[in-house]
Design a protein around this motif. Structure first.
Motif, PDB file in Angstrom:
ATOM      1  N   UNK A 138     -22.750   4.706  70.031  1.00  8.54           N
ATOM      2  CA  UNK A 138     -23.101   3.619  69.122  1.00  8.54           C
ATOM      3  C   UNK A 138     -22.778   2.325  69.606  1.00  8.54           C
ATOM      4  N   UNK A 139     -23.410   1.467  69.374  1.00 12.13           N
ATOM      5  CA  UNK A 139     -23.369   0.049  69.828  1.00 12.13           C
ATOM      6  C   UNK A 139     -22.050  -0.744  69.556  1.00 12.13           C
ATOM      7  N   UNK A 140     -21.413  -0.342  68.303  1.00 13.11           N
ATOM      8  CA  UNK A 140     -20.326  -1.106  68.209  1.00 13.11           C
ATOM      9  C   UNK A 140     -19.048  -0.382  68.795  1.00 13.11           C
ATOM     10  N   UNK A 141     -19.235   0.666  69.485  1.00 11.23           N
ATOM     11  CA  UNK A 141     -18.224   1.348  70.186  1.00 11.23           C
ATOM     12  C   UNK A 141     -18.345   0.714  71.862  1.00 11.23           C
ATOM     13  N   UNK A 164     -29.940   9.713  65.970  1.00 12.35           N
ATOM     14  CA  UNK A 164     -29.408  10.675  64.930  1.00 12.35           C
ATOM     15  C   UNK A 164     -28.680  10.404  63.733  1.00 12.35           C
ATOM     16  N   UNK A 165     -29.399  11.167  62.675  1.00 11.26           N
ATOM     17  CA  UNK A 165     -29.043  10.821  61.323  1.00 11.26           C
ATOM     18  C   UNK A 165     -29.212   9.437  60.981  1.00 11.26           C
ATOM     19  N   UNK A 166     -30.147   8.994  61.415  1.00  9.23           N
ATOM     20  CA  UNK A 166     -30.556   7.388  61.187  1.00  9.23           C
ATOM     21  C   UNK A 166     -29.602   6.324  61.885  1.00  9.23           C
ATOM     22  N   UNK A 167     -28.705   6.819  62.753  1.00 12.14           N
ATOM     23  CA  UNK A 167     -27.967   5.951  63.302  1.00 12.14           C
ATOM     24  C   UNK A 167     -28.518   6.032  65.012  1.00 12.14           C
ATOM     25  N   UNK A 168     -28.347   4.952  65.606  1.00  7.34           N
ATOM     26  CA  UNK A 168     -28.894   4.835  67.018  1.00  7.34           C
ATOM     27  C   UNK A 168     -27.857   4.810  68.092  1.00  7.34           C
ATOM     28  N   UNK A 169     -28.038   5.399  69.210  1.00  9.35           N
ATOM     29  CA  UNK A 169     -26.976   5.638  70.200  1.00  9.35           C
ATOM     30  C   UNK A 169     -27.779   5.084  71.445  1.00  9.35           C
ATOM     31  N   UNK A 170     -26.674   4.356  72.434  1.00 11.23           N
ATOM     32  CA  UNK A 170     -27.187   3.942  73.592  1.00 11.23           C
ATOM     33  C   UNK A 170     -26.652   4.336  74.848  1.00 11.23           C
ATOM     34  N   UNK A 171     -27.147   4.283  76.345  1.00 14.05           N
ATOM     35  CA  UNK A 171     -26.715   4.937  77.363  1.00 14.05           C
ATOM     36  C   UNK A 171     -27.436   3.931  78.249  1.00 14.05           C
ATOM     37  N   UNK A 172     -26.499   3.352  79.216  1.00 15.79           N
ATOM     38  CA  UNK A 172     -27.039   2.446  80.475  1.00 15.79           C
ATOM     39  C   UNK A 172     -28.011   3.251  81.131  1.00 15.79           C
ATOM     40  N   UNK A 173     -29.236   2.450  81.598  1.00 14.01           N
ATOM     41  CA  UNK A 173     -30.281   3.183  82.565  1.00 14.01           C
ATOM     42  C   UNK A 173     -30.393   2.177  83.513  1.00 14.01           C
ATOM     43  N   UNK A 174     -30.026   2.445  84.812  1.00 15.72           N
ATOM     44  CA  UNK A 174     -30.101   1.731  85.803  1.00 15.72           C
ATOM     45  C   UNK A 174     -31.556   1.533  86.240  1.00 15.72           C
ATOM     46  N   UNK A 175     -32.460   2.353  86.132  1.00 18.57           N
ATOM     47  CA  UNK A 175     -33.884   2.287  86.506  1.00 18.57           C
ATOM     48  C   UNK A 175     -34.642   1.258  85.647  1.00 18.57           C
ATOM     49  N   UNK A 176     -34.371   1.082  84.237  1.00 21.23           N
ATOM     50  CA  UNK A 176     -34.886   0.160  83.228  1.00 21.23           C
ATOM     51  C   UNK A 176     -34.279  -1.390  83.692  1.00 21.23           C
ATOM     52  N   UNK A 177     -32.925  -1.183  83.851  1.00 24.54           N
ATOM     53  CA  UNK A 177     -32.249  -2.469  84.199  1.00 24.54           C
ATOM     54  C   UNK A 177     -32.977  -3.171  85.406  1.00 24.54           C
ATOM     55  N   UNK A 178     -33.300  -2.400  86.453  1.00 23.16           N
ATOM     56  CA  UNK A 178     -33.650  -3.050  87.680  1.00 23.16           C
ATOM     57  C   UNK A 178     -35.172  -3.418  87.587  1.00 23.16           C
ATOM     58  N   UNK A 221     -12.233 -10.707  72.077  1.00 18.43           N
ATOM     59  CA  UNK A 221     -12.714 -10.322  70.656  1.00 18.43           C
ATOM     60  C   UNK A 221     -14.157 -10.977  70.011  1.00 18.43           C
ATOM     61  N   UNK A 222     -14.386 -11.849  70.530  1.00 15.67           N
ATOM     62  CA  UNK A 222     -15.372 -12.732  70.142  1.00 15.67           C
ATOM     63  C   UNK A 222     -16.873 -11.997  70.425  1.00 15.67           C
ATOM     64  N   UNK A 223     -16.778 -11.025  71.475  1.00 17.78           N
ATOM     65  CA  UNK A 223     -17.969 -10.270  71.894  1.00 17.78           C
ATOM     66  C   UNK A 223     -18.774  -9.619  70.701  1.00 17.78           C
ATOM     67  N   UNK A 224     -18.103  -9.496  69.344  1.00 24.23           N
ATOM     68  CA  UNK A 224     -18.739  -8.833  68.504  1.00 24.23           C
ATOM     69  C   UNK A 224     -19.746  -9.732  67.888  1.00 24.23           C
TER      70      UNK A 224
END
Length: 310
Positions: free
Chosen positions: A112-115, A147-161, A123-126
């Motif tokens: 999750x993005x908050x993690x 998952x269960x109405x909560x979104x999770x993210x993972x870095x993608x090198x291909x998308x970033x480039x 700390x101001x990064x929030x």
């Protein structure tokens, strides 16, 4: 809009001059704490940097400083030494979010993005989580799962480039529109044919734009972007324009003149040979010197002993 910032304590106040976008003037009036100076991570170096955050507009600005020697500001009835001029320019917050996504991506799992956006040092990064259309931005650089109405993210090198390539292309278009000369051969363009310059020009723009974008991403990602853009490795710097006297070759350049003739010893000998004697010197040379002691005789061994006794 020009603004002046100072500290509350007038005795130790140090004032700063800022140039801000005009629309921030009205936005800051709507909220008492409309503009905030915050410290966030520099996505390139990983160190702290000062940014300006608009609480009303939910927009992030980077601070650039122009420094000039022997420059001061006249502010009201005071003179502020230093003469620093600060610029606040809008910054794509995705560059800062990318820093945290890459860091979390090393774990190889969706989070999750908050993690992901967590930092004990900054700390101001929030505040970055309050930016509008955040989820839409993240799709450019990360994989997304829900998952269960909560979104999770993972870095993608291909998308970033792919996203960074678009940034480079946008920068190239802006450089061309403003007629900015960026080529490494600009200063010595007279020594190359028109065909050579035109064939290298597009590459020069892309390389220059890549350098600008690299100020906002880590070194490793910058190198990967360079390969993705198929930029050839930088060769040795261009040589200085050819001399009119010497030809460029791989052979050692030999001196055209014998510079050893200017050595001090040889120069003295040469002067002695070429110096003409005056009339007095000629008359002195004709004097009979037989029976006359040389001046060195007065400083011989015997005289030295007399001096020591004294």
């Amino acid at each position: 809009m020009a603004a002046v910032a100072d500290c509350a304590d007038r005795e130790c106040a140090r004032q700063h001059v800022f140039l801000l976008p005009e629309y921030l003037k009205d936005a800051s009036k709507k909220m008492k704490s409309g503009l905030m100076f915050i410290t966030l991570v520099n996505p390139c170096s990983g160190e702290g940097a000062i940014y300006l955050f608009s609480m009303c507009l939910k927009q992030l600005f980077e601070i650039k400083v122009f420094k000039e020697k022997h420059h001061s500001w006249f502010i009201n009835e005071s003179v502020q030494s230093g003469g620093l001029l600060h610029f606040a320019t809008p910054l794509d917050p995705l560059f800062l979010l990318l820093h945290y996504l890459i860091k979390a991506g090393k774990e190889g799992k969706f989070q999750p993005l908050d993690q992901v956006v967590m930092d004990d040092i900054f700390p101001n990064c929030i505040l970055l989580l309050k930016l509008p259309e955040l989820e839409k931005l993240l799709r450019h650089v990360a994989e997304e799962k829900e998952i269960d109405n909560k979104k999770y993210y993972k870095y993608s090198k291909e998308k970033t480039l792919k996203w960074l390539e678009k940034k480079v292309n946008q920068t190239v278009a802006a450089l061309k529109a403003n007629h900015v000369n960026v080529g490494a051969r600009v200063q010595s363009a007279a020594f190359f044919s028109g065909d050579q310059i035109s064939s290298d020009k597009e590459e020069d723009y892309i390389r220059y734009a890549h350098g600008l974008i690299s100020d906002y991403i880590p070194k490793e990602l910058s190198d990967n972007l360079s390969k993705y853009l198929k930029l050839p490795e930088t060769s040795a710097p261009l040589p200085n324009p050819p001399s009119k006297r010497l030809k460029i070759s791989d052979e050692p350049v030999e001196a055209k003149e014998d510079y050893t003739k200017f050595n001090t010893k040889d120069l003295k000998t040469e002067k002695q040979k070429n110096t003409k004697m005056t009339a007095a010197q000629k008359a002195l040379a004709k004097v009979d010197k037989s029976g006359m002691k040389s001046i060195d005789a007065f400083f011989g061994v015997k005289n030295k002993k007399k001096i020591e006794k004294i």
